[in-house]
Write a protein that holds these residues in place. Structure first.
Motif, PDB file in Angstrom:
ATOM      1  N   ILE A  91       0.843  -1.200   0.000  1.00  0.00           N
ATOM      2  CA  ILE A  91       0.000   0.000   0.000  1.00  0.00           C
ATOM      3  C   ILE A  91       0.874   1.245   0.000  1.00  0.00           C
ATOM      4  O   ILE A  91       1.752   1.407   0.847  1.00  0.00           O
ATOM      5  CB  ILE A  91      -0.946  -0.004   1.214  1.00  0.00           C
ATOM      6  N   MET A  92       0.641   2.135  -0.971  1.00  0.00           N
ATOM      7  CA  MET A  92       1.418   3.340  -1.147  1.00  0.00           C
ATOM      8  C   MET A  92       0.594   4.580  -0.780  1.00  0.00           C
ATOM      9  O   MET A  92      -0.632   4.570  -0.898  1.00  0.00           O
ATOM     10  CB  MET A  92       1.879   3.463  -2.602  1.00  0.00           C
ATOM     11  N   PRO A  93       1.270   5.669  -0.338  1.00  0.00           N
ATOM     12  CA  PRO A  93       0.546   6.915  -0.064  1.00  0.00           C
ATOM     13  C   PRO A  93      -0.251   7.368  -1.291  1.00  0.00           C
ATOM     14  O   PRO A  93       0.240   7.305  -2.408  1.00  0.00           O
ATOM     15  CB  PRO A  93       1.676   7.910   0.258  1.00  0.00           C
ATOM     16  N   GLY A  94      -1.470   7.796  -1.054  1.00  0.00           N
ATOM     17  CA  GLY A  94      -2.321   8.240  -2.148  1.00  0.00           C
ATOM     18  C   GLY A  94      -3.139   7.150  -2.779  1.00  0.00           C
ATOM     19  O   GLY A  94      -3.979   7.424  -3.646  1.00  0.00           O
ATOM     20  N   ASP A  95      -2.936   5.913  -2.362  1.00  0.00           N
ATOM     21  CA  ASP A  95      -3.705   4.795  -2.913  1.00  0.00           C
ATOM     22  C   ASP A  95      -5.184   4.913  -2.558  1.00  0.00           C
ATOM     23  O   ASP A  95      -5.548   5.387  -1.476  1.00  0.00           O
ATOM     24  CB  ASP A  95      -3.188   3.455  -2.356  1.00  0.00           C
ATOM     25  N   ALA A  96      -6.006   4.467  -3.467  1.00  0.00           N
ATOM     26  CA  ALA A  96      -7.427   4.249  -3.195  1.00  0.00           C
ATOM     27  C   ALA A  96      -7.645   2.753  -3.356  1.00  0.00           C
ATOM     28  O   ALA A  96      -7.485   2.212  -4.453  1.00  0.00           O
ATOM     29  CB  ALA A  96      -8.300   5.027  -4.155  1.00  0.00           C
ATOM     30  N   ILE A  97      -7.953   2.069  -2.264  1.00  0.00           N
ATOM     31  CA  ILE A  97      -8.008   0.610  -2.303  1.00  0.00           C
ATOM     32  C   ILE A  97      -9.335   0.095  -1.748  1.00  0.00           C
ATOM     33  O   ILE A  97     -10.047   0.797  -1.036  1.00  0.00           O
ATOM     34  CB  ILE A  97      -6.837  -0.030  -1.528  1.00  0.00           C
ATOM     35  N   ILE A  98      -9.622  -1.154  -2.101  1.00  0.00           N
ATOM     36  CA  ILE A  98     -10.784  -1.859  -1.556  1.00  0.00           C
ATOM     37  C   ILE A  98     -10.267  -2.999  -0.696  1.00  0.00           C
ATOM     38  O   ILE A  98      -9.361  -3.736  -1.107  1.00  0.00           O
ATOM     39  CB  ILE A  98     -11.682  -2.429  -2.667  1.00  0.00           C
ATOM     40  N   HIS A 111      -2.015  -4.214  10.135  1.00  0.00           N
ATOM     41  CA  HIS A 111      -0.624  -3.887   9.818  1.00  0.00           C
ATOM     42  C   HIS A 111      -0.481  -2.598   9.023  1.00  0.00           C
ATOM     43  O   HIS A 111       0.647  -2.166   8.758  1.00  0.00           O
ATOM     44  CB  HIS A 111       0.015  -5.032   9.023  1.00  0.00           C
ATOM     45  N   ILE A 112      -1.571  -1.984   8.635  1.00  0.00           N
ATOM     46  CA  ILE A 112      -1.487  -0.749   7.856  1.00  0.00           C
ATOM     47  C   ILE A 112      -1.024   0.403   8.748  1.00  0.00           C
ATOM     48  O   ILE A 112      -1.634   0.699   9.768  1.00  0.00           O
ATOM     49  CB  ILE A 112      -2.846  -0.404   7.201  1.00  0.00           C
ATOM     50  N   GLN A 113       0.082   1.023   8.355  1.00  0.00           N
ATOM     51  CA  GLN A 113       0.614   2.208   9.026  1.00  0.00           C
ATOM     52  C   GLN A 113       0.754   3.287   7.956  1.00  0.00           C
ATOM     53  O   GLN A 113       1.746   3.332   7.236  1.00  0.00           O
ATOM     54  CB  GLN A 113       1.969   1.904   9.674  1.00  0.00           C
ATOM     55  N   PRO A 114      -0.227   4.155   7.823  1.00  0.00           N
ATOM     56  CA  PRO A 114      -0.235   5.110   6.713  1.00  0.00           C
ATOM     57  C   PRO A 114       0.951   6.072   6.744  1.00  0.00           C
ATOM     58  O   PRO A 114       1.300   6.615   7.784  1.00  0.00           O
ATOM     59  CB  PRO A 114      -1.558   5.855   6.903  1.00  0.00           C
ATOM     60  N   ARG A 115       1.579   6.254   5.573  1.00  0.00           N
ATOM     61  CA  ARG A 115       2.681   7.205   5.427  1.00  0.00           C
ATOM     62  C   ARG A 115       2.224   8.428   4.647  1.00  0.00           C
ATOM     63  O   ARG A 115       3.024   9.241   4.215  1.00  0.00           O
ATOM     64  CB  ARG A 115       3.849   6.529   4.705  1.00  0.00           C
ATOM     65  N   GLY A 116       0.923   8.517   4.459  1.00  0.00           N
ATOM     66  CA  GLY A 116       0.330   9.611   3.718  1.00  0.00           C
ATOM     67  C   GLY A 116      -1.149   9.332   3.585  1.00  0.00           C
ATOM     68  O   GLY A 116      -1.666   8.349   4.133  1.00  0.00           O
ATOM     69  N   PRO A 117      -1.873  10.158   2.846  1.00  0.00           N
ATOM     70  CA  PRO A 117      -3.322   9.975   2.724  1.00  0.00           C
ATOM     71  C   PRO A 117      -3.688   8.679   1.992  1.00  0.00           C
ATOM     72  O   PRO A 117      -3.025   8.283   1.035  1.00  0.00           O
ATOM     73  CB  PRO A 117      -3.766  11.204   1.920  1.00  0.00           C
ATOM     74  N   ARG A 133      -9.200   4.845  13.207  1.00  0.00           N
ATOM     75  CA  ARG A 133      -8.389   5.563  14.198  1.00  0.00           C
ATOM     76  C   ARG A 133      -7.310   6.435  13.558  1.00  0.00           C
ATOM     77  O   ARG A 133      -6.684   7.258  14.230  1.00  0.00           O
ATOM     78  CB  ARG A 133      -7.760   4.572  15.180  1.00  0.00           C
ATOM     79  N   PHE A 134      -7.061   6.243  12.251  1.00  0.00           N
ATOM     80  CA  PHE A 134      -6.023   7.018  11.569  1.00  0.00           C
ATOM     81  C   PHE A 134      -6.625   8.237  10.879  1.00  0.00           C
ATOM     82  O   PHE A 134      -7.530   8.111  10.051  1.00  0.00           O
ATOM     83  CB  PHE A 134      -5.313   6.156  10.511  1.00  0.00           C
ATOM     84  N   HIS A 135      -6.071   9.425  11.176  1.00  0.00           N
ATOM     85  CA  HIS A 135      -6.552  10.645  10.527  1.00  0.00           C
ATOM     86  C   HIS A 135      -6.193  10.674   9.039  1.00  0.00           C
ATOM     87  O   HIS A 135      -6.879  11.323   8.239  1.00  0.00           O
ATOM     88  CB  HIS A 135      -5.959  11.876  11.220  1.00  0.00           C
ATOM     89  N   GLU A 136      -5.124   9.954   8.660  1.00  0.00           N
ATOM     90  CA  GLU A 136      -4.680   9.969   7.260  1.00  0.00           C
ATOM     91  C   GLU A 136      -5.557   9.108   6.359  1.00  0.00           C
ATOM     92  O   GLU A 136      -5.459   9.182   5.131  1.00  0.00           O
ATOM     93  CB  GLU A 136      -3.227   9.476   7.145  1.00  0.00           C
ATOM     94  N   ILE A 137      -6.371   8.254   6.956  1.00  0.00           N
ATOM     95  CA  ILE A 137      -7.178   7.319   6.170  1.00  0.00           C
ATOM     96  C   ILE A 137      -8.631   7.761   6.142  1.00  0.00           C
ATOM     97  O   ILE A 137      -9.256   7.969   7.186  1.00  0.00           O
ATOM     98  CB  ILE A 137      -7.101   5.889   6.740  1.00  0.00           C
TER      99      ILE A 137
END
Length: 254
Positions: A91-98, A111-117, A133-137
């Protein structure tokens, strides 16, 4: 020509080596007719030595039963955790995923730790709560009828909203992976929703521990040709890996 006892010994040897046998291949290797091989498989099944399936036989019961999500979480926990960790690295920053439903994709969510939106669409209530719980997601929870066994939604409301999105990746959990029949789940409603998820994603990534191979659920999601990548554990056989790679599927083993 070898006798029936020798044929049965050969069939069982090949079965335990590969995990399944194919009628056409056995006919060539043993130089007998398809009728003979099918009779052999029937006799061996009657002795509870194998399970017949379309075009062959498997060493394990190919049909899987639905279990509550809290029971599934306890099964192959280490393998699911490793698969989820490997999937999260994609998963990369800026991804839109399902993210679909299931205990293995829940391991991914943990395990997802966002490094960006990130934009994440999911049918799974437990996945949505984990990521909220993540503001970036930004989490989009699909609506519909809640399935108690999977803590997820399914139905026409969930399917309709997917037609408005185009996503880079789909992370899909399944109940069964069969070379001939494809990906399956125990719920026909969930299978249909998964089909719409595949249509809305550019890349389909299946997260499945090795026990899912050779199994079938009630509802077919898709043929294997529609899958881009499978992440699994080292319990998968070399023969199965080769079959999948020959189909153009990237196999990641953790």
């Amino acid at each position: 020509m070898i006798n029936i006892a020798e044929r049965h010994k050969f069939i069982l040897s090949r079965l335990y080596e590969k995990g399944y046998v194919n009628v056409v291949e056995l006919c060539k290797e043993l130089d007998v007719s398809g009728v003979t091989i099918r009779k052999d498989l029937k006799l061996l099944e009657d002795k509870s030595l194998l399970y017949r399936s379309h075009g062959g036989a498997t060493v394990q019961n190919p049909y899987t039963n639905d279990k509550p999500v809290n029971e599934k979480e306890k099964i192959r926990r280490e393998e699911k955790n490793a698969i989820g960790k490997a999937a999260a690295s994609l998963i990369m920053p800026g991804d839109a995923i399902i993210i679909a439903s299931g205990t293995t994709v829940l391991a991914l969510a943990k395990h997802i730790q966002p490094r960006g939106p990130l934009m994440i669409i999911t049918s799974a209530l437990n996945v949505a709560l984990e990521l909220n719980r993540f503001h970036e997601i930004e989490v989009i929870q699909l609506g519909g009828v809640i399935r108690n066994n999977s803590s997820s939604v399914a139905g026409p409301y969930a399917e309709k909203i997917l037609s408005d999105f185009s996503c880079s990746k789909l992370f899909l959990g399944v109940d069964g992976i069969d070379v001939e029949f494809g990906l399956t789940t125990t719920s026909i409603a969930e299978a249909h929703l998964n089909q719409q998820m595949i249509a809305a994603a550019q890349k389909t990534i299946v997260l499945a521990d090795s026990s899912k191979f050779g199994k079938r659920g009630f509802g077919r999601i898709c043929r294997l040709e529609e899958v881009d990548q499978i992440i699994t554990d080292k319990g998968i056989s070399e023969h199965m890996v080769k079959l999948l790679e020959d189909m153009g599927i990237e196999v990641v083993i953790v």
